[in-house]
Design a protein around this motif. Structure first.
Motif, mmCIF file in Angstrom:
data_model
loop_
_atom_site.group_PDB
_atom_site.id
_atom_site.type_symbol
_atom_site.label_atom_id
_atom_site.label_comp_id
_atom_site.label_asym_id
_atom_site.label_seq_id
_atom_site.Cartn_x
_atom_site.Cartn_y
_atom_site.Cartn_z
ATOM 1 N N THR A 199 -62.690 56.416 4.982
ATOM 2 C CA THR A 199 -61.636 57.328 4.548
ATOM 3 C C THR A 199 -60.479 57.242 5.546
ATOM 4 O O THR A 199 -60.689 56.997 6.734
ATOM 5 C CB THR A 199 -62.135 58.783 4.472
ATOM 6 N N LEU A 200 -59.290 57.466 5.038
ATOM 7 C CA LEU A 200 -58.099 57.452 5.878
ATOM 8 C C LEU A 200 -57.853 58.850 6.427
ATOM 9 O O LEU A 200 -57.808 59.820 5.669
ATOM 10 C CB LEU A 200 -56.893 56.986 5.059
ATOM 11 N N HIS A 201 -57.726 58.939 7.728
ATOM 12 C CA HIS A 201 -57.440 60.202 8.395
ATOM 13 C C HIS A 201 -56.031 60.120 8.968
ATOM 14 O O HIS A 201 -55.610 59.069 9.431
ATOM 15 C CB HIS A 201 -58.443 60.468 9.511
ATOM 16 N N ALA A 202 -55.321 61.223 8.933
ATOM 17 C CA ALA A 202 -53.947 61.228 9.429
ATOM 18 C C ALA A 202 -53.658 62.510 10.181
ATOM 19 O O ALA A 202 -54.118 63.589 9.810
ATOM 20 C CB ALA A 202 -52.978 61.086 8.269
ATOM 21 N N GLN A 203 -52.908 62.357 11.252
ATOM 22 C CA GLN A 203 -52.387 63.498 12.001
ATOM 23 C C GLN A 203 -50.905 63.234 12.170
ATOM 24 O O GLN A 203 -50.505 62.124 12.511
ATOM 25 C CB GLN A 203 -53.055 63.609 13.360
ATOM 26 N N ASN A 204 -50.078 64.229 11.897
ATOM 27 C CA ASN A 204 -48.644 64.006 12.028
ATOM 28 C C ASN A 204 -47.938 65.266 12.509
ATOM 29 O O ASN A 204 -48.497 66.354 12.487
ATOM 30 C CB ASN A 204 -48.043 63.506 10.715
ATOM 31 N N ASP A 205 -46.716 65.048 12.950
ATOM 32 C CA ASP A 205 -45.898 66.144 13.431
ATOM 33 C C ASP A 205 -44.441 65.748 13.259
ATOM 34 O O ASP A 205 -44.113 64.562 13.225
ATOM 35 C CB ASP A 205 -46.199 66.436 14.903
ATOM 36 N N ALA A 206 -43.571 66.727 13.136
ATOM 37 C CA ALA A 206 -42.143 66.453 12.978
ATOM 38 C C ALA A 206 -41.344 67.582 13.608
ATOM 39 O O ALA A 206 -41.825 68.711 13.730
ATOM 40 C CB ALA A 206 -41.784 66.323 11.507
#
Length: 89
Positions: free
Chosen positions: A49-56
């Protein structure tokens, strides 16, 4: 096709001030197009599975520029993290 999108995007950013290097890259892309007229992206089912963490951030740079970053990875085991706590990567 989608396999050419990154190269096209890079070349598009160089359009206002092209150089000899830009022309070499355009020729390389055209050669790729001629050599791979039926290029495809093939996907296979798996347990990953693709896991993502992001911020902006908005308006954090001069001239009203924003910043965004992300960290993406594939894993078979989901990483459990507490809710409502900051993530550091």
């Amino acid at each position: 096709d989608s396999t050419m999108l990154p190269a096209i995007g890079t070349l598009a950013t160089q359009q206002p001030a092209p150089t000899a290097h830009t022309m070499e890259r355009i020729i390389q892309l055209l050669n790729y197009c001629a050599s791979n007229p039926h290029a495809v992206v093939r996907y296979h089912a798996s347990e990953m599975t693709l896991h993502a963490q992001n911020d902006a951030s908005y308006l954090s740079e001069t001239k009203a520029r924003s910043r965004a970053a992300g960290f993406f990875y594939l894993s078979t085991k989901p990483k459990k993290q507490p809710k409502h706590q900051p993530q550091m990567t």
